[in-house]
Design a protein around this motif. Structure first.
Motif, PDB file in Angstrom:
ATOM      1  N   GLU A  24      84.865 -60.671 122.879  1.00  0.00           N
ATOM      2  CA  GLU A  24      85.367 -59.308 123.097  1.00  0.00           C
ATOM      3  C   GLU A  24      86.711 -59.309 123.827  1.00  0.00           C
ATOM      4  OE1 GLU A  24      83.914 -55.066 125.122  1.00  0.00           O
ATOM      5  OE2 GLU A  24      82.568 -56.791 125.032  1.00  0.00           O
ATOM      6  N   ARG A  25      86.821 -60.093 124.918  1.00  0.00           N
ATOM      7  CA  ARG A  25      88.087 -60.143 125.659  1.00  0.00           C
ATOM      8  C   ARG A  25      89.178 -60.809 124.837  1.00  0.00           C
ATOM      9  NH1 ARG A  25      87.430 -62.830 131.270  1.00  0.00           N
ATOM     10  NH2 ARG A  25      89.624 -62.192 131.359  1.00  0.00           N
ATOM     11  N   ARG A  26      88.796 -61.816 124.064  1.00  0.00           N
ATOM     12  CA  ARG A  26      89.755 -62.492 123.202  1.00  0.00           C
ATOM     13  C   ARG A  26      90.315 -61.518 122.163  1.00  0.00           C
ATOM     14  NH1 ARG A  26      90.013 -68.116 121.361  1.00  0.00           N
ATOM     15  NH2 ARG A  26      88.248 -68.504 122.735  1.00  0.00           N
ATOM     16  N   MET A  27      89.427 -60.685 121.588  1.00  0.00           N
ATOM     17  CA  MET A  27      89.851 -59.765 120.532  1.00  0.00           C
ATOM     18  C   MET A  27      90.815 -58.712 121.065  1.00  0.00           C
ATOM     19  SD  MET A  27      87.485 -57.561 117.891  1.00  0.00           S
ATOM     20  CE  MET A  27      86.959 -56.374 119.101  1.00  0.00           C
ATOM     21  N   LYS A  28      90.578 -58.239 122.322  1.00  0.00           N
ATOM     22  CA  LYS A  28      91.426 -57.191 122.897  1.00  0.00           C
ATOM     23  C   LYS A  28      92.879 -57.617 123.030  1.00  0.00           C
ATOM     24  CE  LYS A  28      87.843 -54.747 125.559  1.00  0.00           C
ATOM     25  NZ  LYS A  28      87.377 -54.396 126.907  1.00  0.00           N
ATOM     26  N   LYS A  29      93.128 -58.941 123.168  1.00  0.00           N
ATOM     27  CA  LYS A  29      94.486 -59.423 123.396  1.00  0.00           C
ATOM     28  C   LYS A  29      95.194 -59.804 122.099  1.00  0.00           C
ATOM     29  CE  LYS A  29      93.446 -61.126 128.054  1.00  0.00           C
ATOM     30  NZ  LYS A  29      94.351 -60.179 128.738  1.00  0.00           N
ATOM     31  N   MET A  68      94.602 -56.314 117.250  1.00  0.00           N
ATOM     32  CA  MET A  68      93.865 -55.308 118.020  1.00  0.00           C
ATOM     33  C   MET A  68      94.828 -54.349 118.696  1.00  0.00           C
ATOM     34  SD  MET A  68      90.867 -54.339 118.513  1.00  0.00           S
ATOM     35  CE  MET A  68      90.090 -53.063 119.505  1.00  0.00           C
ATOM     36  N   LEU A  69      95.937 -54.889 119.213  1.00  0.00           N
ATOM     37  CA  LEU A  69      96.948 -54.018 119.826  1.00  0.00           C
ATOM     38  C   LEU A  69      97.521 -53.064 118.792  1.00  0.00           C
ATOM     39  CD1 LEU A  69      98.784 -56.635 122.075  1.00  0.00           C
ATOM     40  CD2 LEU A  69      97.039 -54.981 122.752  1.00  0.00           C
ATOM     41  N   LEU A  70      97.693 -53.566 117.549  1.00  0.00           N
ATOM     42  CA  LEU A  70      98.163 -52.692 116.470  1.00  0.00           C
ATOM     43  C   LEU A  70      97.144 -51.600 116.184  1.00  0.00           C
ATOM     44  CD1 LEU A  70     100.138 -52.006 114.204  1.00  0.00           C
ATOM     45  CD2 LEU A  70      98.998 -53.715 112.777  1.00  0.00           C
ATOM     46  N   SER A  71      95.851 -51.968 116.199  1.00  0.00           N
ATOM     47  CA  SER A  71      94.796 -50.977 115.965  1.00  0.00           C
ATOM     48  C   SER A  71      94.811 -49.891 117.038  1.00  0.00           C
ATOM     49  CB  SER A  71      93.426 -51.673 115.932  1.00  0.00           C
ATOM     50  OG  SER A  71      92.372 -50.746 115.861  1.00  0.00           O
ATOM     51  N   VAL A  72      94.987 -50.331 118.305  1.00  0.00           N
ATOM     52  CA  VAL A  72      95.037 -49.366 119.409  1.00  0.00           C
ATOM     53  C   VAL A  72      96.238 -48.438 119.257  1.00  0.00           C
ATOM     54  CG1 VAL A  72      95.321 -49.127 121.906  1.00  0.00           C
ATOM     55  CG2 VAL A  72      93.782 -50.856 120.991  1.00  0.00           C
ATOM     56  N   SER A  73      97.397 -49.013 118.862  1.00  0.00           N
ATOM     57  CA  SER A  73      98.599 -48.184 118.666  1.00  0.00           C
ATOM     58  C   SER A  73      98.385 -47.168 117.551  1.00  0.00           C
ATOM     59  CB  SER A  73      99.794 -49.081 118.337  1.00  0.00           C
ATOM     60  OG  SER A  73     100.100 -49.927 119.415  1.00  0.00           O
ATOM     61  N   MET A 132      91.652 -45.062 108.956  1.00  0.00           N
ATOM     62  CA  MET A 132      91.046 -46.164 108.229  1.00  0.00           C
ATOM     63  C   MET A 132      91.764 -47.475 108.532  1.00  0.00           C
ATOM     64  SD  MET A 132      88.477 -46.661 106.480  1.00  0.00           S
ATOM     65  CE  MET A 132      87.695 -47.889 105.460  1.00  0.00           C
ATOM     66  N   CYS A 133      93.099 -47.404 108.584  1.00  0.00           N
ATOM     67  CA  CYS A 133      93.877 -48.604 108.907  1.00  0.00           C
ATOM     68  C   CYS A 133      93.534 -49.106 110.307  1.00  0.00           C
ATOM     69  CB  CYS A 133      95.371 -48.317 108.799  1.00  0.00           C
ATOM     70  SG  CYS A 133      95.937 -48.106 107.095  1.00  0.00           S
ATOM     71  N   CYS A 134      93.333 -48.177 111.227  1.00  0.00           N
ATOM     72  CA  CYS A 134      92.952 -48.534 112.597  1.00  0.00           C
ATOM     73  C   CYS A 134      91.638 -49.317 112.588  1.00  0.00           C
ATOM     74  CB  CYS A 134      92.832 -47.268 113.442  1.00  0.00           C
ATOM     75  SG  CYS A 134      92.168 -47.542 115.095  1.00  0.00           S
ATOM     76  N   PHE A 135      90.674 -48.827 111.807  1.00  0.00           N
ATOM     77  CA  PHE A 135      89.380 -49.502 111.720  1.00  0.00           C
ATOM     78  C   PHE A 135      89.526 -50.879 111.077  1.00  0.00           C
ATOM     79  CE2 PHE A 135      85.020 -50.295 111.001  1.00  0.00           C
ATOM     80  CZ  PHE A 135      84.878 -50.698 109.674  1.00  0.00           C
ATOM     81  N   MET A 136      90.348 -50.935 110.005  1.00  0.00           N
ATOM     82  CA  MET A 136      90.507 -52.191 109.283  1.00  0.00           C
ATOM     83  C   MET A 136      91.208 -53.249 110.144  1.00  0.00           C
ATOM     84  SD  MET A 136      91.478 -50.497 105.626  1.00  0.00           S
ATOM     85  CE  MET A 136      91.970 -52.016 104.853  1.00  0.00           C
ATOM     86  N   GLU A 137      92.253 -52.842 110.862  1.00  0.00           N
ATOM     87  CA  GLU A 137      92.955 -53.787 111.734  1.00  0.00           C
ATOM     88  C   GLU A 137      92.024 -54.296 112.831  1.00  0.00           C
ATOM     89  OE1 GLU A 137      96.470 -53.789 109.574  1.00  0.00           O
ATOM     90  OE2 GLU A 137      95.759 -55.074 111.165  1.00  0.00           O
ATOM     91  N   LYS A 138      91.144 -53.417 113.329  1.00  0.00           N
ATOM     92  CA  LYS A 138      90.184 -53.842 114.351  1.00  0.00           C
ATOM     93  C   LYS A 138      89.219 -54.883 113.779  1.00  0.00           C
ATOM     94  CE  LYS A 138      86.660 -52.095 117.513  1.00  0.00           C
ATOM     95  NZ  LYS A 138      85.921 -50.907 117.977  1.00  0.00           N
ATOM     96  N   MET A 139      88.767 -54.658 112.535  1.00  0.00           N
ATOM     97  CA  MET A 139      87.853 -55.613 111.914  1.00  0.00           C
ATOM     98  C   MET A 139      88.554 -56.946 111.647  1.00  0.00           C
ATOM     99  SD  MET A 139      84.975 -54.209 111.889  1.00  0.00           S
ATOM    100  CE  MET A 139      84.143 -55.483 110.940  1.00  0.00           C
TER     101      MET A 139
END
Length: 448
Positions: free
Chosen positions: A92-97, A101-106, A126-133
């Motif tokens: 989880e911490r690895r993914m946040k950095k 993931m930063l693109l998904s948050v933006s 949808m792009c936000c969800f996909m980038e997170k995945m």
């Protein structure tokens, strides 16, 4: 011995132990006896020169140790450079950095500025969800890469192979006791020889993990892009044409006009904003004083103008909500406390003992719609001031930041600017502060 050894051929189908036994027997005959147990050799050798202590096959293996160490070190460093996440962190911490993931948050932050019907917002969601995945897949890939490739390579280059090289140096020095040195060194080299395929598998595993990652990413993208295209196409077909009906504006409209058209008693911006602030803004430090993001305030004003406000979208940004309420009060063509009574309010504030009574008389002179909305607002401000220990907004501070929007002159041009500056600096506080402090007495109709 040399001539016999050059005639010796190794059957490639034999295992390593058998090959070693044949080589040593051929080289040393009855002078060499050994057992192969737990990767160690026990022998009874004759006296030999150092050049004869290694067998020809081990000389070839020896030449691979240093390149193997160098390759493991270089590739370990290069692979670390390819890592997009910080080593050693949990998933989880690895993914946040991760950049993904930063693109998904933006993207999540960006879509807030679009209305709910915007196609850009839907695609961004949808792009936000996909980038997170994708970030999740990449984090999983890098965790496997770290545990199954990087850590073994590091152990190989920093522990296993240096130990072999250390024994090599020891072997070179112990000329008087070369038998014992040869035991350990030979055992290490044979061990390396038997494990070389395993070491090579680290690199094969790297390619397998990369293939798995790219396969999963491709399947995920292919599946979701098609679904996104279908949903986007369907929603585009169902999107209604712009309605010919024009929703009356709220901001900048006379209070009575807005209340009549909307069949309300309290203006929408006042009531909606106060409802949101009561939920999450009462403990916010500097409310009405600190500025919010202009884009969020503009978005909320647009929603209020259209009569469609999603509280969940703005509740977590109380400064933007306060900014939208402040804008409404400032943009009213006539302030809630009216132009006509502008001077009367200041005169009433000058009384020492009869100030509240004079305020009551002026409140009765307000138009009913102005009185109702002023009462609703002031009672909220009184509640806000009760939390001043947390939010730092005393009645005086509230009067300073909101007073000029409630009480201003009718004059235009430079004279208006001078009067407003004068009111906001001193006089407005003498009016607004007691209104907030004694709201329950001045507005006896009850709480909001």
């Amino acid at each position: 011995m040399t001539s016999d050894f050059t005639k010796f051929t190794i059957n490639p189908h034999l295992n390593v132990k058998t090959v070693v036994e044949q080589l040593l027997t051929k080289c040393f005959g009855t002078f060499f006896m050994f057992t192969f147990t737990n990767q160690h050799y026990v022998h009874v050798p004759r006296s030999q020169d150092a050049t004869e202590l290694l067998h020809e096959d081990l000389v070839m293996v020896e030449q691979r140790v240093e390149p193997a160490k160098k390759a493991a070190q270089v590739l370990h460093k290069k692979l670390q450079g390819c890592m997009q996440s910080q080593p050693g962190l949990e998933a989880e911490r690895r993914m946040k950095k991760l950049p993904l993931m930063l693109l998904s948050v933006s993207m999540a932050e960006s879509l807030k500025d679009f209305d709910a019907e915007s196609s850009i917002r839907r695609v961004l969601e949808m792009c936000c969800f996909m980038e997170k995945m994708l970030a999740n897949l990449l984090a999983d890939f890098e965790m496997k890469l770290e545990s199954e490739v990087l850590e073994p390579l590091h152990k190989l280059s920093e522990d296993d192979l240096p130990e072999i090289l250390k024994n090599k140096k020891q072997f070179a020095k112990l000329t008087t006791d070369w038998n014992n040195a040869r035991d350990q060194y030979s055992a290490d080299l044979y061990h390396f020889a038997t494990k070389e395929d395993d070491y090579a598998n680290y690199f094969i595993r790297l390619l397998e993990l990369q293939a798995e990652y790219h396969k999963n990413s491709h399947e995920f993208l292919d599946r979701n892009i098609n679904e996104l295209k279908e949903n986007h196409s369907q929603k585009g077909e169902l999107c209604p044409c712009p309605s010919a009906h024009i929703v009356p504006k709220v901001y900048g409209e006379p209070l009575l006009s807005h209340l009549s058209q909307s069949n309300r008693e309290i203006a929408a911006p006042i009531q909606e904003c106060i409802h949101m602030l009561l939920r999450t803004g009462m403990g916010e430090e500097g409310l009405f004083r600190l500025a919010a993001a202009a884009s969020v305030v503009k978005r909320l004003k647009t929603c209020l103008d259209q009569g469609n406000v999603d509280h969940s979208e703005f509740t977590m940004d109380p400064h933007a909500v306060a900014g939208a309420l402040k804008c409404y009060l400032r943009e009213l063509p006539e302030p809630l406390m009216t132009f006509e009574l502008y001077n009367d309010w200041f005169k009433a504030a000058g009384y020492l003992t009869e100030k509240l009574e004079q305020f009551r008389l002026l409140l009765k002179k307000l138009p009913p719609e102005n009185y109702d909305n002023l009462r609703y607002l002031v009672q909220f401000l009184s509640l806000l001031s009760e939390q001043q220990a947390v939010n730092k907004m005393t009645p005086s501070n509230i009067a300073i930041v909101l007073g000029p929007n409630l009480l201003k002159p009718r004059a235009e041009g430079e004279a208006a600017l001078f009067d407003m500056a004068s009111a906001s600096s001193v006089q407005v506080v003498t009016v607004m502060e007691p209104l907030i402090q004694y709201s329950s007495s001045l507005f006896p109709e009850g709480t909001m």
